[in-house]
Every structure is written in C-alpha cells, then in structure tokens.
Design an enzyme around this catalytic site. Structure first.
Site, PDB file in Angstrom:
ATOM      1  N   THR A  16       8.139 -16.173 -13.042  1.00 60.82           N
ATOM      2  CA  THR A  16       6.955 -15.428 -13.465  1.00 60.82           C
ATOM      3  C   THR A  16       5.896 -16.455 -13.846  1.00 60.82           C
ATOM      4  OG1 THR A  16       7.676 -15.398 -15.759  1.00 60.82           O
ATOM      5  CG2 THR A  16       8.372 -13.553 -14.396  1.00 60.82           C
TER       6      THR A  16
ATOM      7  N   GLU B 232       9.371  -9.622 -11.156  1.00 62.73           N
ATOM      8  CA  GLU B 232      10.689  -9.057 -11.478  1.00 62.73           C
ATOM      9  C   GLU B 232      11.089  -7.918 -10.554  1.00 62.73           C
ATOM     10  OE1 GLU B 232       8.270  -9.816 -13.481  1.00 62.73           O
ATOM     11  OE2 GLU B 232       8.933 -10.406 -15.477  1.00 62.73           O
TER      12      GLU B 232
ATOM     13  N   LYS C 213      -8.359  -2.275 -28.735  1.00 65.34           N
ATOM     14  CA  LYS C 213      -8.205  -1.191 -29.711  1.00 65.34           C
ATOM     15  C   LYS C 213      -9.439  -1.146 -30.595  1.00 65.34           C
ATOM     16  CE  LYS C 213      -4.748   1.235 -32.245  1.00 65.34           C
ATOM     17  NZ  LYS C 213      -3.464   1.250 -32.906  1.00 65.34           N
TER      18      LYS C 213
ATOM     19  N   TRP D 296      -7.786   3.422 -27.924  1.00 64.05           N
ATOM     20  CA  TRP D 296      -7.629   2.411 -26.884  1.00 64.05           C
ATOM     21  C   TRP D 296      -8.763   2.449 -25.866  1.00 64.05           C
ATOM     22  CZ3 TRP D 296      -4.458  -1.094 -28.221  1.00 64.05           C
ATOM     23  CH2 TRP D 296      -3.262  -0.802 -28.875  1.00 64.05           C
TER      24      TRP D 296
HETATM   25  P1  ADP Z   1       1.576 -12.485 -13.459  1.00 62.12           P
HETATM   26  O1  ADP Z   1       0.384 -11.562 -13.337  1.00 62.12           O
HETATM   27  O2  ADP Z   1       1.982 -12.722 -14.868  1.00 62.12           O
HETATM   28  O3  ADP Z   1       1.451 -13.641 -12.573  1.00 62.12           O
HETATM   29  P2  ADP Z   1       3.032 -10.877 -11.678  1.00 62.12           P
HETATM   30  O4  ADP Z   1       2.430 -11.489 -10.493  1.00 62.12           O
HETATM   31  O5  ADP Z   1       4.455 -10.547 -11.682  1.00 62.12           O
HETATM   32  O6  ADP Z   1       2.849 -11.765 -12.896  1.00 62.12           O
HETATM   33  O7  ADP Z   1       2.141  -9.657 -12.072  1.00 62.12           O
HETATM   34  C1  ADP Z   1       2.620  -8.476 -12.605  1.00 62.12           C
HETATM   35  C2  ADP Z   1       1.546  -7.752 -13.365  1.00 62.12           C
HETATM   36  O8  ADP Z   1       0.361  -7.602 -12.583  1.00 62.12           O
HETATM   37  C3  ADP Z   1       1.929  -6.354 -13.747  1.00 62.12           C
HETATM   38  O9  ADP Z   1       2.737  -6.327 -14.907  1.00 62.12           O
HETATM   39  C4  ADP Z   1       0.578  -5.709 -13.959  1.00 62.12           C
HETATM   40  O10 ADP Z   1       0.062  -5.969 -15.248  1.00 62.12           O
HETATM   41  C5  ADP Z   1      -0.295  -6.380 -12.947  1.00 62.12           C
HETATM   42  N1  ADP Z   1      -0.390  -5.513 -11.767  1.00 62.12           N
HETATM   43  C6  ADP Z   1       0.328  -5.600 -10.640  1.00 62.12           C
HETATM   44  N2  ADP Z   1      -0.037  -4.653  -9.767  1.00 62.12           N
HETATM   45  C7  ADP Z   1      -1.017  -3.937 -10.350  1.00 62.12           C
HETATM   46  C8  ADP Z   1      -1.816  -2.794  -9.978  1.00 62.12           C
HETATM   47  N3  ADP Z   1      -1.679  -2.232  -8.791  1.00 62.12           N
HETATM   48  N4  ADP Z   1      -2.718  -2.324 -10.858  1.00 62.12           N
HETATM   49  C9  ADP Z   1      -2.883  -2.908 -12.061  1.00 62.12           C
HETATM   50  N5  ADP Z   1      -2.163  -3.972 -12.486  1.00 62.12           N
HETATM   51  C10 ADP Z   1      -1.240  -4.476 -11.650  1.00 62.12           C
END
Ligand code: ADP
Length: 555
Positions: free
Chosen positions: A185, A328, A438, A443
């Site tokens: 991650t 994940e 917030k 929110w």
């Molecule tokens: P990081 O952003 O920490 O690099 P990831 O690539 O695994 O890790 O990203 C996952 C996160 O990206 C999700 O938990 C969410 O917050 C955001 N995300 C992914 N797809 C979407 C979506 N379609 N709309 C909004 N947020 C999204």
C-alpha cells in the site's frame, strides 16, 4: 458428500497456456522514447519460459521475492508470468515513493533479485546499498542512456535470456493458494503494508474483469493500461488481456499526455484505465486525435468529476467509467454500468451513474457499518464505513500472523472509506474517513466539494482539505488551479458553488496554486496539502502565500 468435479488449480500457468495456445498471433506493443516495439504473445510466452530458466540459473529460490522497478512494458509482462509461474513471487515496486519507503519495502520483502528498467537505474542504483537481501540487479535496457555502474551484481536482461537458449522447463503451480505477487500500500497512513496475492485471487480477479458488466474485456479489445504495472498489478489488466486474448498496448516510459493519446490513436485502443490526473492531462488534446476505436475509459483510485467525464463524452463520445478499489482488493471491487433500473434516466443521469463507483462485482460483497457498529441501510443516503469481503480481498497483511486492526472479527476488510449504498447496491464514496471535513458538527465531503469546484470550466484542478477553526471545529480550504488565462478570483469560485452545495460547505479560504501535489500513484496528496497549509498558516487570509508554496495566492 463432495462434488465430483476435477480439482484443477486456478493458477497462472493456466493463463500462460491459454494465451500461448489460443492467442499466440495477438500482439504486445511497448512504447519507447523513440518509437514502439512489438511482439506476438507467442514470442512473449517463449521468452517467459526462458526467463523462468534464467531465474533457476541465478539460483532464485522457490517462494523468493523478485522485485521490479519498471514502466509498463513487454519485459514487465514477461516478469508478470515467469516469476509466479515458476513458483516465485513478483514484487512490483513504485520508483516514485520516497527513498526511505523504497528501502523499507525492499528490506521487509527481502527481495532476492530486482529487475530495473535502464531509465530508472539513476533512481534505484543509489539505493541498492540499503538492500542487503538483493543479490543481483538485472537491467532491462529500454533505450535510455543512463550509465551502467561497473558492479558484478549488475546483469543484463537480454544477455541472460540469450544465454538461456532454448531451455524450457515445465511451469506448473499445483496449489492455487501459493503466493504469486506482492504489492505494498502507498503508506499514506503509517508504513506501507504488504498485500500478498495468491494465484487463485489473481486468476479470479482477471476473470471478473472479463465479465460484461465489469469491463467486458474480450478478444477484439486493444487494452492499454496507463495505470502503472507497479500500481496493484495495473489493476489486473495485463492478466485479463492474456485470458481474453486481447492485444496489449503499453506506454513504456512514453507517459507524457501527448505520447499517450498518440499511442491510443495509432494502436486503435478500445479500452484504457488510469487515475483521474492522467485523464485531466489528456483532456485538452482530445480534439486533435482520432480515438474512435475507444469503447471504455476507466478511472479508478478516486472519484470522477462530471465535468471531466462530460468533456470526454463531448469530444469522443465515451464518458468515463468509475471503479472503486484498493491495493488490498486486487483492486476492482466495484465498477459502474447501466442496469435496467436506470433505463428512464436522461443522458446526464446516465453519465452520473457511469461516473460513480457502482455496485460490487460478482463474488465480492460490500457492506456499510455505522459508528455504533450496526450495519447502515442501503438507502443511498445513510453513510457508514465501507467494508468488503471476497476471494480477491486480503485476509491480512504480510507479516501479520493474525488479521490486525484493518480487518473485522468476522473477516471483512475495513476500507477506511465512508460511503453510501443505494437500494440497488450502487456505492458512492463520501470520503476517506481521514479526509472528511467536520464543520459545526456536520460532515462535509471533500470529494463532493472538489467535484463541484471542478465543474467550473475556469478550473483545471481543485482539492479540498479541512483546517482547524476555533468556531466551527474545522472549515474546508480549497486549493484551486485555474485554467491558464482564466483570471479567476476566490469570490467567483464561491459564487459558482452557491447553486451546487449547501451554503455552509462553501470554503472561506480559496488558495490558488500552479499545481495540486500528487501522491506516488498520481492522486491528490492531501497530506502534502495539509503540510502546505500548516506552513502557510498564520500568514493571514489576505496574504500572498507565494513564498511558501509554489506560486500560491491565498484569498
Ligand atoms: P493509496 O491511495 O493509499 O495509494 P490505494 O491505491 O489502494 O491506496 O487506494 C485506495 C483508496 O483510493 C480507497 O480507499 C479510496 O479512498 C480511494 N478510491 C479508490 N477508488 C475510488 C473511487 N472510485 N472513488 C473514490 N475514492 C476511491
């Protein structure tokens, strides 16, 4: 009583054999700074078998991690197959991470050897001293003129492959639960965590991408993953292309918007995927290119703002499809499509559905959990933490002997995203828990506010963070990149928002910047923006903050 069906493993050699036997004539194209290279899948698979022999020759043990620092390229595809199909674990690494994070990840994963594109060697080689487990660095010459250090650990990919001659060994992984690939991650909260995919999870995920209400990937497609191959296995697109027998078009290091759109046009790409930043970069170039072959453009990893999707629909007739997922989750858990319940919608309504995360793909399940631990209803308005479960979703992180705090006691993944789900299962992401603002006890969704600001044609990009406020607890602060020559004022940004959002959502502070900082995977970096804010705080609302953050003016 047990069923009486064959127990055949869902493992990647099955995918290799399929693309080799059925689709050997189809193509893998790779962009270079000075053109493109092309090979058939048959040639690629032949090289895959030899590459597995190279790993044997190098003494890479069974189950060892093989690191890669590479652009999207044919050689990277060869590693995607040879490493897991020979029982090792493919560990893709993001060269854009901070140096300390890279060193931490390579050390924790204890990579045995790493493969590096020559153009990335200047980034990677200075770090190699901090990789005690790494015995060899194998350079993939992508035409860059980066100098090659005279070091016995350094080997050349093509020389090794040529020496492997016709050596062919059987590639079989009898246990489908064997680890196949490792991806960390991005570590936006704490240290990066390792997600260890199995053969079974990768094969199932690829199969899900082929389903018509997911991406519908098929033999006729020309698939171009712009999303990097180090970002959650390029969302599984290379494996899906192999299973379906599609042509695969890879940009290599030619990642500038002009190069990407030219390759899409030249190769008659039908399907592509990337984060929103890429689609924003290409948007001004759309009118000069023939993208008439395109049938689907996926934006994942973040929200789709409707202004962006509309621009694509107007220019090339294809709106942007959203998908939701995480490292994940392999990553695709939801993607949108128009179901029968949407038949009555007008064109704008349909585009908004397509541009939302959509429902869970088959075999995966989602649920919403409220603060009190109860499940929130699927009414399209009640928010809760989105949780996910399924055979393509992590059970725990690398190094955890039992599932840690990221998982519930009944084995669901806690995503850290706040969402709503409508009665038909269509998910909307309100925000990441940590990005919600917030204000006065209520929110504000930073994502929704950003999209409302970006609906203004005078705005190129906008990101919102929450900042402490003595009266309201927090107030939203908008960072806005105006389109060149727009001469936009903070008051105009606020006026634009009046009909779009609740009055108390309208940011008091609008900071004009040249660019929104991005994470290593190209998303808006809220962490960086917060540090800009703290650096600039105290200078007063009317102060020109240009000295603190790149050419920012704060109003
Ligand atoms: P990081 O952003 O920490 O690099 P990831 O690539 O695994 O890790 O990203 C996952 C996160 O990206 C999700 O938990 C969410 O917050 C955001 N995300 C992914 N797809 C979407 C979506 N379609 N709309 C909004 N947020 C999204």
């Amino acid at each position: 009583m047990q069923g009486l069906m064959q127990e055949r493993p869902l493992s990647l050699p099955l995918v290799l054999r399929r693309v080799e036997r059925h689709f050997g004539h189809k193509r893998v194209v790779t962009g270079r700074a000075d053109g493109e290279t092309e090979a058939t899948w048959a040639e690629v698979c032949g090289r895959v078998r030899r590459l597995a022999g190279v790993l044997d020759e190098l003494g890479v043990p069974d189950g060892a991690r093989v690191g890669t620092f590479g652009w999207n390229s044919q050689r990277h595809v060869e590693l995607y197959l040879a490493v897991p199909c020979s029982g090792r674990i493919l560990h893709t690494l993001n060269h854009r991470l901070f140096r300390d994070q890279i060193t931490y990840i390579v050390s924790e994963a204890a990579d045995d050897v790493i493969f590096v594109d020559r153009s990335l060697l200047p980034v990677v080689w200075p770090l190699v001293g901090g990789f005690p487990s790494v015995r060899h660095v194998i350079v993939m010459d992508d035409g860059a003129d980066a100098s090659l250090p005279g070091d016995p650990r350094l080997l050349d990919y093509e020389t090794l492959l040529a020496a492997a001659g016709g050596s062919v060994r059987e590639l079989a992984v009898p246990d489908e639960d064997t680890a196949a690939a490792l991806c960390y991650t991005s570590g936006t909260t704490g240290n990066p965590k390792g997600v260890l995919y199995s053969h079974r999870s990768i094969v199932l995920h690829a199969l899900l991408l082929l389903m018509v209400d997911t991406f519908g990937i098929r033999e006729r497609d020309v698939i171009m993953p712009v999303v990097p191959m180090f970002h959650v296995n390029a969302w599984g697109l290379p494996y899906a292309a192999m299973l379906a027998g599609s042509d695969l078009v890879l940009p290599g290091p030619a990642m500038a918007p002009g190069q990407l759109v030219a390759q899409m046009e030249r190769q008659r790409v039908t399907f592509t995927g990337a984060v929103a930043t890429v689609w924003r970069g290409i948007r001004p170039l759309l009118s000069g290119h023939d993208l008439s072959a395109m049938r689907m453009i996926v934006c994942g990893g973040g929200a789709v703002d409707d202004a962006l999707s509309r621009a694509y629909q107007d220019a090339i007739g294809v709106p942007i499809t959203n998908a939701w997922g995480m490292t994940e989750t392999s990553p695709v858990v939801t993607t949108s499509y128009l179901a029968t319940v949407h038949d009555g919608l007008d064109a704008v309504g349909r585009r908004l559905v397509i541009g939302s995360p959509g429902p869970a793909v088959p075999l995966t399940e989602v649920r919403l959990v409220s603060d009190d631990g109860a499940q929130a209803p699927w009414d399209g308005t009640s928010p809760g933490e989105l949780q996910a479960a399924g055979p393509t979703i992590a059970a725990r992180y690398l190094g955890e002997s039992t599932p840690g705090t990221g998982f519930t006691s009944d084995g669901w993944l806690k995503t850290g995203d706040v969402a709503t789900i409508d009665p038909h299962g269509y998910v909307r992401i309100v925000d990441r828990t940590k990005d919600l603002v917030k204000s006065g006890g209520e929110w504000i969704s930073s994502v929704e506010l950003e999209n409302a600001i970006m609906a203004d044609p005078r705005v190129a990009e906008a990101a919102v963070i929450g900042a402490g406020d003595p009266r309201w607890g927090e107030r939203p602060v908008a960072y806005v990149v105006p389109r060149s020559g727009a001469g936009l004022t903070a008051e105009q940004v606020r006026e634009h928002l009046v009909p779009l959002v609740a009055r108390w959502w309208i940011p008091d502070q609008v900071v004009f910047v040249e660019e929104i900082p991005k994470t290593a995977t190209g998303k808006f970096s809220k962490r960086e923006l917060r540090s800009w804010y703290w650096r600039d705080a105290g200078t007063g609302p009317e102060h020109d903050a240009g000295s603190a953050s790149t050419a920012a003016t704060k109003e």
